[in-house]
Write an enzyme that holds these catalytic residues in place. Structure first.
Site, PDB file in Angstrom:
ATOM      1  N   SER A  59      -9.355  -0.108   7.863  1.00  0.00           N
ATOM      2  CA  SER A  59      -8.899   0.072   6.428  1.00  0.00           C
ATOM      3  C   SER A  59      -8.405  -1.224   5.649  1.00  0.00           C
ATOM      4  O   SER A  59      -8.173  -1.417   4.558  1.00  0.00           O
ATOM      5  CB  SER A  59      -7.800   1.370   6.228  1.00  0.00           C
ATOM      6  OG  SER A  59      -8.494   2.432   6.481  1.00  0.00           O
ATOM      7  N   LYS A 106       0.849  -1.038  -0.057  1.00  0.00           N
ATOM      8  CA  LYS A 106       0.016  -0.012  -0.034  1.00  0.00           C
ATOM      9  C   LYS A 106       0.843   1.342   0.103  1.00  0.00           C
ATOM     10  O   LYS A 106       1.981   1.342   0.687  1.00  0.00           O
ATOM     11  CB  LYS A 106      -0.965   0.045   1.265  1.00  0.00           C
ATOM     12  CG  LYS A 106      -1.792   1.189   1.233  1.00  0.00           C
ATOM     13  CD  LYS A 106      -2.586   1.194   2.841  1.00  0.00           C
ATOM     14  CE  LYS A 106      -3.765   2.036   2.821  1.00  0.00           C
ATOM     15  NZ  LYS A 106      -4.555   1.944   4.085  1.00  0.00           N
ATOM     16  N   SER A 166      -9.180   1.999   3.676  1.00  0.00           N
ATOM     17  CA  SER A 166      -8.266   2.784   2.782  1.00  0.00           C
ATOM     18  C   SER A 166      -7.363   1.877   1.928  1.00  0.00           C
ATOM     19  O   SER A 166      -6.801   2.514   1.024  1.00  0.00           O
ATOM     20  CB  SER A 166      -7.381   3.842   3.424  1.00  0.00           C
ATOM     21  OG  SER A 166      -6.668   3.248   4.373  1.00  0.00           O
TER      22      SER A 166
END
Length: 499
Positions: A209, A108, A185
């Site tokens: 997330s 990420k 996220s």
């Protein structure tokens, strides 16, 4: 300044004319891009598959799916192939350097990856602002274990919300329907894993997330106990933020946890190394839940309005736990919704994050992020400490609850994936992403381990997740129960997406 278009057009692709694009695995079983990390390692060891073949298959998959879902901010095919070739040579010598030697991995774009800018979904972060010569702790451990880094995945700006769209990289779509959100996220990571663009990904979870996008995309997502996976640099959201695995199943997550739980001096809040390896948690198959005391809370005290098709899929998963020998009781933990306290902590962190930005840079921010930053800046120190008091009381209450129950089971989310590019479902009445995530953020406040397991689909074929929560430090128990559900076929109705 590098913008999203430059980053995406900067991607390189594999170009060896002798290498297959979507070639079948040499064993005839499947495309290597569809194998789990555990399967890949076994085939490397047997000589049936090379890390180079697996990496080529993953890169070909990325090339196919990226225009459809926009899961990547950056792909480094040439670098990945160099790493894969080095891994292949180690396997030929019978000397792999670690547990995931040669396994393709994505990261990420909130976590540092040496040699690649970490732009965090923001036009306010410049690619030339740093040397980018440092790995985050979890990335460093993966590198030590021989992982192949194929790219970085999308995030909303600074990871501030539960869906993935940003001013820098645009909208990330759901693998089952790109018109819908992948969640956030860690939405890019979830979409990548679901579509075979590397079996392992590192996500972060400050309010759900990892679990939110994993649920929406039909994969496994695990938020470990806070401190179990070292984190550096420290998150602006403080001790709400965790690093966790995003994988195809619980066995792969246990494998990844054994890698990324390694100590790192840069995180002074890390826990002591685990006493045993997490892979042991997946050794007992379906017997792993026999005798467990399971509390099933379908609405977490009535605060959540769960869609009937979601509730039905979760209930079937709970019934499966009972069939496997768990003692299941439908009961709530008896806690109130801590959303206001969470907002104080989360919005204050966001405000501190953007505080150093000049006025011109603030105009570049996601409008929703600007709004929560303004709210966060208005809170006082006393407001913050009052929120900490709520957090402490919630942690105590859950600690007491887990003296009677080994696991708490809830829906991961009350809804399935909705329109991409929206923070909240249309017509929901919610104004912020926390309105539709009532099952996830409470366990960031309490720092408990929590996982989402795919357990069915809704009427549109979109995945539904069931959440498993245990007491702090009982990470292996969550993995054990999740693995038992997988072995019993809980995810069979969630067919892998095809784009």
């Amino acid at each position: 300044m590098r913008d999203a278009t430059t980053d995406r057009t900067d991607q390189t692709t594999a170009s060896d004319p002798t290498g297959p694009t979507d070639a079948a695995d040499p064993t005839g079983a499947t495309d290597p891009a569809d194998l789990t990390a555990t399967q890949l390692v076994a085939r490397y060891a047997s000589g049936d598959l090379s890390p180079v073949e697996a990496t080529r298959a993953v890169l070909a998959r990325i090339e196919r799916i990226q225009p459809k879902v926009n899961a990547f901010t950056r792909v480094d095919a040439d670098g990945a192939l160099r790493q894969a070739e080095a891994s292949a040579e180690r396997w030929r010598r019978g000397a792999p350097v670690g547990l995931v030697d040669g396994v393709p991995v994505t990261v990420k774009d909130l976590l540092l990856l040496r040699g690649a800018p970490t732009l965090r979904g923001s036009r306010t972060v410049r690619a030339d602002a740093a040397a980018w010569d440092e790995d985050a702790p979890s990335v460093a451990r993966l590198r030590e274990h021989g992982a192949v880094f194929v790219g970085k995945t999308t995030t909303p700006e600074f990871g501030w919300k539960g869906v993935t769209d940003s001013p820098l990289t645009g909208v990330t779509g759901n693998p089952y329907d790109p018109r819908r959100t992948a969640g956030g996220s860690s939405g890019g990571s979830a979409a990548a894993v679901a579509l075979g663009a590397a079996p392992l990904s590192l996500g972060t979870d400050g309010g759900g997330s990892v679990r939110i996008p994993a649920s929406f995309c039909g994969i496994f997502g695990f938020k470990p106990t806070y401190g179990r996976v070292p984190l550096y640099p420290a998150s602006p959201f403080g001790t709400l933020a965790h690093v966790g695995p995003m994988t195809r199943d619980a066995a792969d997550a246990a494998l990844l946890m054994d890698v990324i739980s390694g100590p790192d001096w840069r995180d002074w809040s890390q826990l002591a190394p685990p006493e045993s390896h997490f892979r042991a948690a997946t050794a007992n198959g379906t017997a792993g839940v026999s005798g467990l005391r399971v509390a099933y809370s379908p609405t977490l005290g009535g605060t959540a309005r769960v869609r009937p098709d979601v509730a039905a899929a979760v209930r079937r998963a709970v019934e499966l736990l009972a069939e496997l020998g768990a003692g299941v009781e439908e009961i709530d933990p008896g806690v109130s919704d801590p959303v206001e306290a969470f907002h104080v902590l989360w919005f204050s962190g966001a405000a501190r994050l953007v505080q150093p930005l000049a006025a011109d840079d603030r105009e570049l921010l996601d409008p929703g992020l600007r709004e929560v930053c303004a709210q966060g800046a208005a809170f006082s120190a006393l407001d913050y400490l009052a929120a900490v008091d709520v957090r402490m009381a919630l942690g105590q209450a859950m600690g007491r609850f887990h003296t009677a129950y080994d696991l708490l089971v809830t829906p991961t989310l009350p809804v399935t994936a909705f329109e991409a590019g929206a923070e909240v479902p249309e017509g929901s009445g919610h104004t912020r992403w926390t309105g539709w995530t009532p099952f996830t953020y409470p366990f960031n406040l309490t720092q408990q381990p929590a996982a989402t397991v795919p357990c069915g689909v809704d009427g549109d074929g979109l995945p539904v997740g069931v959440q498993l929560v245990a007491a702090r430090h009982a990470d292996a128990l969550v993995l054990r129960a999740a693995h038992a559900l997988y072995e019993a076929g809980v995810a069979e109705a969630v067919a892998p997406p095809v784009l």
